[in-house]
Write a protein that holds these residues in place. Structure first.
Motif, PDB file in Angstrom:
ATOM      1  N   GLN A 178       0.856  -1.187   0.000  1.00  0.00           N
ATOM      2  CA  GLN A 178       0.000   0.000   0.000  1.00  0.00           C
ATOM      3  C   GLN A 178       0.889   1.233   0.000  1.00  0.00           C
ATOM      4  OE1 GLN A 178      -3.690   0.027   2.410  1.00  0.00           O
ATOM      5  NE2 GLN A 178      -2.913   1.903   3.326  1.00  0.00           N
ATOM      6  N   SER A 179       1.100   1.810  -1.158  1.00  0.00           N
ATOM      7  CA  SER A 179       2.094   2.878  -1.307  1.00  0.00           C
ATOM      8  C   SER A 179       1.621   4.202  -0.740  1.00  0.00           C
ATOM      9  CB  SER A 179       2.450   3.043  -2.790  1.00  0.00           C
ATOM     10  OG  SER A 179       2.986   1.853  -3.320  1.00  0.00           O
ATOM     11  N   PHE A 180       0.343   4.534  -0.907  1.00  0.00           N
ATOM     12  CA  PHE A 180      -0.153   5.847  -0.510  1.00  0.00           C
ATOM     13  C   PHE A 180      -1.217   5.668   0.576  1.00  0.00           C
ATOM     14  CE2 PHE A 180       1.109   6.124  -4.969  1.00  0.00           C
ATOM     15  CZ  PHE A 180       2.038   7.154  -4.917  1.00  0.00           C
ATOM     16  N   THR A 181      -0.893   6.098   1.773  1.00  0.00           N
ATOM     17  CA  THR A 181      -1.784   5.978   2.931  1.00  0.00           C
ATOM     18  C   THR A 181      -2.150   7.374   3.412  1.00  0.00           C
ATOM     19  OG1 THR A 181      -0.791   3.878   3.599  1.00  0.00           O
ATOM     20  CG2 THR A 181      -2.002   5.095   5.274  1.00  0.00           C
ATOM     21  N   PRO A 225      -9.795   8.558  -9.394  1.00  0.00           N
ATOM     22  CA  PRO A 225      -9.604   7.528 -10.415  1.00  0.00           C
ATOM     23  C   PRO A 225     -10.913   7.187 -11.108  1.00  0.00           C
ATOM     24  CG  PRO A 225      -9.504   6.579  -8.211  1.00  0.00           C
ATOM     25  CD  PRO A 225      -9.522   8.064  -8.041  1.00  0.00           C
ATOM     26  N   GLY A 226     -10.857   7.056 -12.421  1.00  0.00           N
ATOM     27  CA  GLY A 226     -12.040   6.767 -13.199  1.00  0.00           C
ATOM     28  C   GLY A 226     -12.835   7.984 -13.592  1.00  0.00           C
ATOM     29  N   VAL A 227     -12.492   9.151 -13.036  1.00  0.00           N
ATOM     30  CA  VAL A 227     -13.227  10.384 -13.330  1.00  0.00           C
ATOM     31  C   VAL A 227     -12.304  11.427 -13.936  1.00  0.00           C
ATOM     32  CG1 VAL A 227     -14.654  12.233 -12.369  1.00  0.00           C
ATOM     33  CG2 VAL A 227     -14.854   9.904 -11.474  1.00  0.00           C
ATOM     34  N   ASN A 228     -11.185  11.728 -13.233  1.00  0.00           N
ATOM     35  CA  ASN A 228     -10.239  12.741 -13.682  1.00  0.00           C
ATOM     36  C   ASN A 228      -8.936  12.083 -14.116  1.00  0.00           C
ATOM     37  OD1 ASN A 228     -11.509  13.951 -10.766  1.00  0.00           O
ATOM     38  ND2 ASN A 228     -11.994  15.064 -12.641  1.00  0.00           N
ATOM     39  N   ASP A 229      -8.094  12.883 -14.783  1.00  0.00           N
ATOM     40  CA  ASP A 229      -6.736  12.433 -15.059  1.00  0.00           C
ATOM     41  C   ASP A 229      -5.969  12.385 -13.736  1.00  0.00           C
ATOM     42  OD1 ASP A 229      -7.340  12.341 -17.711  1.00  0.00           O
ATOM     43  OD2 ASP A 229      -6.391  14.243 -18.221  1.00  0.00           O
ATOM     44  N   LEU A 230      -5.327  11.254 -13.476  1.00  0.00           N
ATOM     45  CA  LEU A 230      -4.644  11.023 -12.205  1.00  0.00           C
ATOM     46  C   LEU A 230      -3.221  10.569 -12.473  1.00  0.00           C
ATOM     47  CD1 LEU A 230      -4.908  10.793  -9.075  1.00  0.00           C
ATOM     48  CD2 LEU A 230      -5.527   8.406  -9.424  1.00  0.00           C
ATOM     49  N   PHE A 231      -2.261  11.203 -11.784  1.00  0.00           N
ATOM     50  CA  PHE A 231      -0.850  10.874 -11.960  1.00  0.00           C
ATOM     51  C   PHE A 231      -0.235  10.560 -10.593  1.00  0.00           C
ATOM     52  CE2 PHE A 231      -1.562  14.695 -14.847  1.00  0.00           C
ATOM     53  CZ  PHE A 231      -2.143  13.925 -15.843  1.00  0.00           C
ATOM     54  N   TYR A 232       0.638   9.596 -10.564  1.00  0.00           N
ATOM     55  CA  TYR A 232       1.402   9.355  -9.338  1.00  0.00           C
ATOM     56  C   TYR A 232       2.733   8.711  -9.687  1.00  0.00           C
ATOM     57  CZ  TYR A 232      -0.407   4.508  -9.486  1.00  0.00           C
ATOM     58  OH  TYR A 232      -0.734   3.227  -9.853  1.00  0.00           O
ATOM     59  N   LEU A 233       3.694   8.955  -8.812  1.00  0.00           N
ATOM     60  CA  LEU A 233       5.049   8.435  -8.973  1.00  0.00           C
ATOM     61  C   LEU A 233       5.487   7.834  -7.656  1.00  0.00           C
ATOM     62  CD1 LEU A 233       8.016   9.988 -10.833  1.00  0.00           C
ATOM     63  CD2 LEU A 233       8.363   9.328  -8.474  1.00  0.00           C
ATOM     64  N   LYS A 234       6.023   6.637  -7.722  1.00  0.00           N
ATOM     65  CA  LYS A 234       6.545   5.991  -6.520  1.00  0.00           C
ATOM     66  C   LYS A 234       7.833   5.280  -6.862  1.00  0.00           C
ATOM     67  CE  LYS A 234       3.629   1.898  -7.144  1.00  0.00           C
ATOM     68  NZ  LYS A 234       2.655   0.998  -6.497  1.00  0.00           N
ATOM     69  N   ASP A 235       8.716   5.197  -5.879  1.00  0.00           N
ATOM     70  CA  ASP A 235      10.019   4.578  -6.064  1.00  0.00           C
ATOM     71  C   ASP A 235      10.007   3.218  -5.383  1.00  0.00           C
ATOM     72  OD1 ASP A 235      12.717   3.885  -6.221  1.00  0.00           O
ATOM     73  OD2 ASP A 235      13.328   5.972  -6.198  1.00  0.00           O
ATOM     74  N   PRO A 278       4.228   7.284   4.086  1.00  0.00           N
ATOM     75  CA  PRO A 278       4.872   6.233   3.286  1.00  0.00           C
ATOM     76  C   PRO A 278       4.804   4.874   3.960  1.00  0.00           C
ATOM     77  CG  PRO A 278       6.529   7.585   4.351  1.00  0.00           C
ATOM     78  CD  PRO A 278       5.201   8.220   4.661  1.00  0.00           C
ATOM     79  N   SER A 279       4.808   3.833   3.147  1.00  0.00           N
ATOM     80  CA  SER A 279       4.691   2.469   3.675  1.00  0.00           C
ATOM     81  C   SER A 279       5.924   2.058   4.458  1.00  0.00           C
ATOM     82  CB  SER A 279       4.443   1.491   2.534  1.00  0.00           C
ATOM     83  OG  SER A 279       5.489   1.555   1.570  1.00  0.00           O
ATOM     84  N   PHE A 280       7.100   2.579   4.099  1.00  0.00           N
ATOM     85  CA  PHE A 280       8.317   2.201   4.812  1.00  0.00           C
ATOM     86  C   PHE A 280       8.308   2.744   6.241  1.00  0.00           C
ATOM     87  CE2 PHE A 280       9.570   2.185   0.316  1.00  0.00           C
ATOM     88  CZ  PHE A 280      10.016   0.878   0.216  1.00  0.00           C
ATOM     89  N   TRP A 281       7.714   3.918   6.447  1.00  0.00           N
ATOM     90  CA  TRP A 281       7.613   4.456   7.806  1.00  0.00           C
ATOM     91  C   TRP A 281       6.611   3.643   8.620  1.00  0.00           C
ATOM     92  CZ3 TRP A 281       3.940   6.551  11.030  1.00  0.00           C
ATOM     93  CH2 TRP A 281       4.418   7.240  12.157  1.00  0.00           C
ATOM     94  N   ILE A 282       5.520   3.194   7.996  1.00  0.00           N
ATOM     95  CA  ILE A 282       4.534   2.368   8.707  1.00  0.00           C
ATOM     96  C   ILE A 282       5.176   1.046   9.136  1.00  0.00           C
ATOM     97  CG2 ILE A 282       2.319   1.193   8.509  1.00  0.00           C
ATOM     98  CD1 ILE A 282       1.463   3.313   6.527  1.00  0.00           C
ATOM     99  N   ARG A 283       5.974   0.456   8.253  1.00  0.00           N
ATOM    100  CA  ARG A 283       6.663  -0.781   8.633  1.00  0.00           C
ATOM    101  C   ARG A 283       7.633  -0.534   9.783  1.00  0.00           C
ATOM    102  NH1 ARG A 283      10.688  -3.729   4.459  1.00  0.00           N
ATOM    103  NH2 ARG A 283      11.712  -1.705   4.749  1.00  0.00           N
TER     104      ARG A 283
END
Length: 421
Positions: free
Chosen positions: A43-46, A107-117, A316-321
């Motif tokens: 889960q990248s974006f919380t 999502p499904g309505v507007n243009d949506l962009f995201y970037l994750k490493d 971020p997921s790494f901080w949650i872990r």
């Protein structure tokens, strides 16, 4: 009660898992392949994270956990998509950095962009996951004007009607440089088609100054005038919560009994996170308005105080872990202290060495989207063997004591289009 919901509407799915946690966790190489750690990283974006634990446990371990994990800093910035490919932002964050970004839009309505490493995840997993992926979810009109290569995705409507497309660009490839033909096509699309400014949530995973107040003028993002935010937990206290026995005895029962136990416990934990008075011992709601009751006999249930910590923002997921591992480590020390005579003399209750971690995700896809999860670290059973008679509180004298494995229960929430069975 009346059921006004139609059976034809899609419903969310809940996947239940039960297992044991590793006996030793190396901080330099934390687990990432097995549950529940794999679920946390997936889960990248919380946007919301809840930690629920007994008040007694909170007073003993939280200061140490807080000093170990620190705080999360993210920013809210308004800029066009083309900024990602320009100057210091492209060289510092995209090519060599480690960031995560999420644009506005549904999502499904507007243009949506995201970037994750996914650099760390790619190195530890034997999967075809590449670092520095920029995903563009576009409507059919925008996709045809961009001239970029993508693939159709489900939009929640008719299955065979292609109305939305996803374009994934690996910005870490050696060919992604100014002057290259393929890269210049991307630059043209960002400057001529997808050229409107939008609000982004930005987080630098290499940010080491999240605790101290430092000058941020040397960061490439500061020229776009971002608003920096710190994720401070909101701490709430609930008194006299009727607490059922959270033991693992029901987990070895039949599938129907296990399903009933998991449903009741999940509902009870959710009501605590919502600070509902329905779980408090003094609640006297009219049963005509609410028929809920705690899943335990009133003769055996006890009332305890609980602390609820809630973080909101881009987490971020790494901080949650890191938070989850820190709670586990401190919890082990608490349990070993609890079984000693010195700690029992201070009336520390046995059976309160548990906590839950619940998260809710930003929705980035219409179908096959993960909505959130809840991890319950079950109370540790009594150890077998000889317990020491000293009152020093130290655990060095426990030589022949065998401690049971640490168990967890995991609830994973997904949409109705999820492909798992």
């Amino acid at each position: 009660m009346f059921n006004f919901q139609s059976d034809d509407l899609p419903k969310s799915k809940c996947y239940l898992s039960h297992g044991t946690l590793p006996q030793f966790i190396d901080p330099s190489q934390p687990p990432s392949k097995k549950k529940p750690f794999a679920t946390v990283l997936s889960q990248s974006f919380t946007h919301t994270l809840d930690l629920v634990l007994p008040e007694e446990l909170y007073e003993l371990i939280w200061k140490d956990v807080e000093s170990e994990v620190g705080l999360v800093r993210y920013s809210r910035v308004i800029m066009p998509l083309s900024v990602l490919l320009e100057g210091d932002f492209f060289s510092s964050y995209i090519k060599t950095g480690n960031i995560m970004m999420l644009s506005q839009g549904r999502p499904g309505v507007n243009d949506l962009f995201y970037l994750k490493d996914d650099t760390i995840r790619h190195r530890l997993r034997a999967r075809n996951i590449v670092a520095g992926i920029l995903r563009l979810e576009l409507a059919k009109e925008s996709y045809e004007r961009c001239g970029l290569i993508g693939k159709p995705i489900r939009d929640g409507g008719r299955k065979h009607l292609k109305t939305r497309y996803a374009v994934e660009i690996n910005l870490r490839l050696p060919s992604m440089l100014h002057g290259k033909k393929g890269f210049e096509r991307i630059v043209w699309a960002f400057k001529n088609v997808l050229n409107h400014s939008m609000t982004w949530l930005f987080h630098d995973l290499q940010d080491t100054h999240a605790v101290a107040a430092v000058q941020l003028t040397d960061m490439p993002i500061t020229k776009h005038h971002p608003t920096f935010k710190m994720c401070h937990p909101q701490i709430h206290r609930m008194e006299a919560v009727v607490t059922p026995a959270l033991d693992a005895s029901a987990l070895g029962a039949s599938s129907s009994e296990l399903s009933d136990w998991a449903t009741e416990v999940y509902e009870w934990l959710s009501l605590i996170a919502l600070q509902s008075p329905r779980v408090q011992s003094g609640d006297a709601i009219d049963p005509y308005l609410c028929r809920y009751s705690v899943p335990e006999n009133s003769s055996t249930a006890i009332a305890n105080n609980f602390m609820i910590l809630r973080w909101t923002g881009l987490i971020p997921s790494f901080w949650i872990r890191k938070l989850f591992i820190a709670c586990i480590k401190k919890l082990i020390k608490f349990f070993m202290r609890t079984i000693s005579l010195a700690c029992r003399s201070r009336n520390v209750s046995v059976g309160l060495d548990w906590f839950t971690l619940s998260s809710s995700a930003f929705r980035t896809e219409v179908a096959n989207a993960q909505e959130g999860y809840t991890i319950l670290r079950l109370p540790t059973n009594e150890p077998t063997g000889h317990l020491p008679e000293d009152t020093s509180g130290e655990t060095g004298g426990v030589s022949d004591t065998k401690f049971p494995p640490e168990e967890y229960v995991l609830w994973e929430m997904a949409d109705s289009c999820d492909g798992r069975v």
